[in-house]
Design an enzyme around this catalytic site. Structure first.
Site, PDB file in Angstrom:
ATOM      1  N   ASN A 110      -6.347  -4.065  -3.927  1.00  0.00           N
ATOM      2  CA  ASN A 110      -7.623  -4.027  -3.209  1.00  0.00           C
ATOM      3  C   ASN A 110      -7.387  -3.207  -1.941  1.00  0.00           C
ATOM      4  OD1 ASN A 110      -9.952  -4.496  -1.796  1.00  0.00           O
ATOM      5  ND2 ASN A 110      -9.656  -6.715  -1.604  1.00  0.00           N
ATOM      6  N   TRP A 111      -7.916  -1.991  -1.937  1.00  0.00           N
ATOM      7  CA  TRP A 111      -7.656  -1.102  -0.791  1.00  0.00           C
ATOM      8  C   TRP A 111      -8.526  -1.444   0.413  1.00  0.00           C
ATOM      9  CZ3 TRP A 111      -7.198   4.494  -3.352  1.00  0.00           C
ATOM     10  CH2 TRP A 111      -6.137   4.472  -4.271  1.00  0.00           C
ATOM     11  N   LYS A 112      -9.482  -2.344   0.236  1.00  0.00           N
ATOM     12  CA  LYS A 112     -10.377  -2.760   1.333  1.00  0.00           C
ATOM     13  C   LYS A 112     -10.967  -1.525   2.021  1.00  0.00           C
ATOM     14  CE  LYS A 112      -7.838  -7.064   1.588  1.00  0.00           C
ATOM     15  NZ  LYS A 112      -7.359  -8.201   2.360  1.00  0.00           N
TER      16      LYS A 112
ATOM     17  N   HIS B 165     -14.715 -11.923  -2.615  1.00  0.00           N
ATOM     18  CA  HIS B 165     -13.542 -11.843  -1.748  1.00  0.00           C
ATOM     19  C   HIS B 165     -13.790 -12.634  -0.461  1.00  0.00           C
ATOM     20  CE1 HIS B 165     -10.356 -10.364   0.792  1.00  0.00           C
ATOM     21  NE2 HIS B 165      -9.723 -10.065  -0.326  1.00  0.00           N
TER      22      HIS B 165
ATOM     23  N   GLU C  23     -13.207 -12.027   2.504  1.00  0.00           N
ATOM     24  CA  GLU C  23     -13.769 -11.241   3.611  1.00  0.00           C
ATOM     25  C   GLU C  23     -15.272 -11.062   3.430  1.00  0.00           C
ATOM     26  OE1 GLU C  23     -10.924  -8.102   3.147  1.00  0.00           O
ATOM     27  OE2 GLU C  23      -9.380  -9.526   3.767  1.00  0.00           O
TER      28      GLU C  23
ATOM     29  N   GLU D 256      -7.055 -16.697  -3.866  1.00  0.00           N
ATOM     30  CA  GLU D 256      -6.545 -16.101  -2.631  1.00  0.00           C
ATOM     31  C   GLU D 256      -6.738 -17.085  -1.476  1.00  0.00           C
ATOM     32  OE1 GLU D 256      -6.465 -11.517  -2.907  1.00  0.00           O
ATOM     33  OE2 GLU D 256      -8.466 -12.083  -2.266  1.00  0.00           O
TER      34      GLU D 256
ATOM     35  N   GLY E 289      -3.329 -11.245   4.521  1.00  0.00           N
ATOM     36  CA  GLY E 289      -3.046 -10.367   5.643  1.00  0.00           C
ATOM     37  C   GLY E 289      -2.250 -11.021   6.758  1.00  0.00           C
TER      38      GLY E 289
ATOM     39  N   SER F  60      -0.651 -11.826   0.839  1.00  0.00           N
ATOM     40  CA  SER F  60       0.669 -11.399   1.308  1.00  0.00           C
ATOM     41  C   SER F  60       1.711 -11.253   0.197  1.00  0.00           C
ATOM     42  CB  SER F  60       1.179 -12.334   2.412  1.00  0.00           C
ATOM     43  OG  SER F  60       0.292 -12.304   3.521  1.00  0.00           O
TER      44      SER F  60
ATOM     45  N   GLY G  64      -3.350  -6.683  -1.213  1.00  0.00           N
ATOM     46  CA  GLY G  64      -4.035  -5.960  -0.149  1.00  0.00           C
ATOM     47  C   GLY G  64      -3.102  -4.951   0.508  1.00  0.00           C
ATOM     48  N   GLY G  65      -2.498  -5.348   1.616  1.00  0.00           N
ATOM     49  CA  GLY G  65      -1.663  -4.443   2.416  1.00  0.00           C
ATOM     50  C   GLY G  65      -0.627  -3.667   1.619  1.00  0.00           C
TER      51      GLY G  65
HETATM   52  P1  13P Z   1      -2.907  -9.025   1.593  1.00  0.00           P
HETATM   53  O1  13P Z   1      -2.069  -8.701   0.396  1.00  0.00           O
HETATM   54  O2  13P Z   1      -2.942  -7.925   2.612  1.00  0.00           O
HETATM   55  O3  13P Z   1      -2.568 -10.368   2.160  1.00  0.00           O
HETATM   56  O4  13P Z   1      -4.435  -9.128   1.074  1.00  0.00           O
HETATM   57  C1  13P Z   1      -4.704  -9.886  -0.050  1.00  0.00           C
HETATM   58  C2  13P Z   1      -6.098  -9.629  -0.445  1.00  0.00           C
HETATM   59  O5  13P Z   1      -7.025  -9.968   0.279  1.00  0.00           O
HETATM   60  C3  13P Z   1      -6.345  -8.932  -1.704  1.00  0.00           C
HETATM   61  O6  13P Z   1      -7.691  -8.982  -2.051  1.00  0.00           O
END
Ligand code: 13P
Length: 252
Positions: free
Chosen positions: A9-11, A97, A99, A169, A175, A215, A236-237
């Site tokens: 997920n590149w957000k 998600h 967020e 998640e 994050g 993470s 994510g990251g």
């Molecule tokens: P991180 O891997 O940066 O913790 O993010 C997870 C995420 O929200 C994937 O959708």
């Protein structure tokens, strides 16, 4: 048999130039690994979906959107519909998600309508959910996750579940660098699979892929993925660097 999945997920990251670079790098990573019953998905931001799809064409990498609106069209300035995603050749969309839930007020009822709209447009749903830190501290995490599933996606009939992927998640792990332990992930994934079996049947429960997100890094991926009910990760990251995402793909 359910698939294993590594999804990035590149957000709201990466310009067009950066997105194409990353897509090209990932393409070479994926060409050099054997993907045994494993899917690799990337979810760039809306404006870069088409160009990333072009960049990964001919490879095993699939492209998904990070969100969509529940209506097919209409006066919803700034929004993008499932019909539009399908129209550019996409087959999957991330919904729910944390967020989106936290910053854009997406609640279970809204997500249930997005789920229906995605299915109507023949889009696979990667449905996200997870508890907050206070829920876990107060030992309420199973209740919270159960209710997110019941209210957001358990209205679907069992035959729709072939188009559903779940992503657990925990919000406190997103994050933050703090990940659920492999045991915590396994415990929750087993709870979820059990709940699906109770609500539907054993076959639906056995066939749905349940991803862990929060993470996941090259250093912890293998241990998390080794758990029997963890079918992969939503990253994510660490999905923003080909080297890290590639290592996570290799870990599975
Ligand atoms: P991180 O891997 O940066 O913790 O993010 C997870 C995420 O929200 C994937 O959708």
């Amino acid at each position: 048999m359910r698939s294993k999945i590594v999804a990035g997920n590149w957000k709201m990251n990466k310009t067009l130039k950066e997105s194409k670079e990353l897509a090209n790098e990932l393409k070479s990573v994926v060409e050099n690994v054997t993907l045994d019953n494993t899917r690799v998905i990337v979810a760039p931001t809306f404006v870069n979906l088409t160009r990333v799809s072009e960049a990964v064409e001919g490879s095993a990498i699939e492209v998904a959107a990070q969100n969509m609106h529940q209506a097919d069209s209409g006066a919803y300035t700034g929004e993008i519909s499932g019909e539009m995603l399908k129209g550019i050749g996409l087959n999957s969309v991330i919904l729910g998600h944390s967020e989106r839930r936290a910053y854009f007020g997406e609640d279970d009822a809204l997500l249930a309508s997005k789920v229906d709209a995605a299915l109507k447009n023949n889009l696979e749903i990667i449905f996200c959910f997870g508890e907050e830190l206070e829920d876990r501290k107060s030992d309420n995490h199973f209740n919270v996750v159960g209710s997110q599933l019941k209210n957001g996606i358990f209205h679907l009939p069992s035959d729709a579940w072939k188009n559903v992927v779940l992503a657990y998640e925990p919000v406190w792990a997103i994050g933050t660098g703090e990940t659920a332990s492999p045991e915590q992930a396994q415990e929750m994934h087993a709870f979820i699979r059990n709940l699906i079996e109770e609500t539907y049947n054993e076959s639906v429960a056995d066939n749905v892929s349940i991803l862990y997100g929060g993470s996941v890094k090259p250093g912890n991926a293998e241990e998390i993925f080794s758990k029997p009910d963890v079918d992969g990760g939503l990253i994510g990251g660490a999905a923003l660097k080909a080297e890290d995402f590639g290592a996570i793909i290799k870990a599975i």
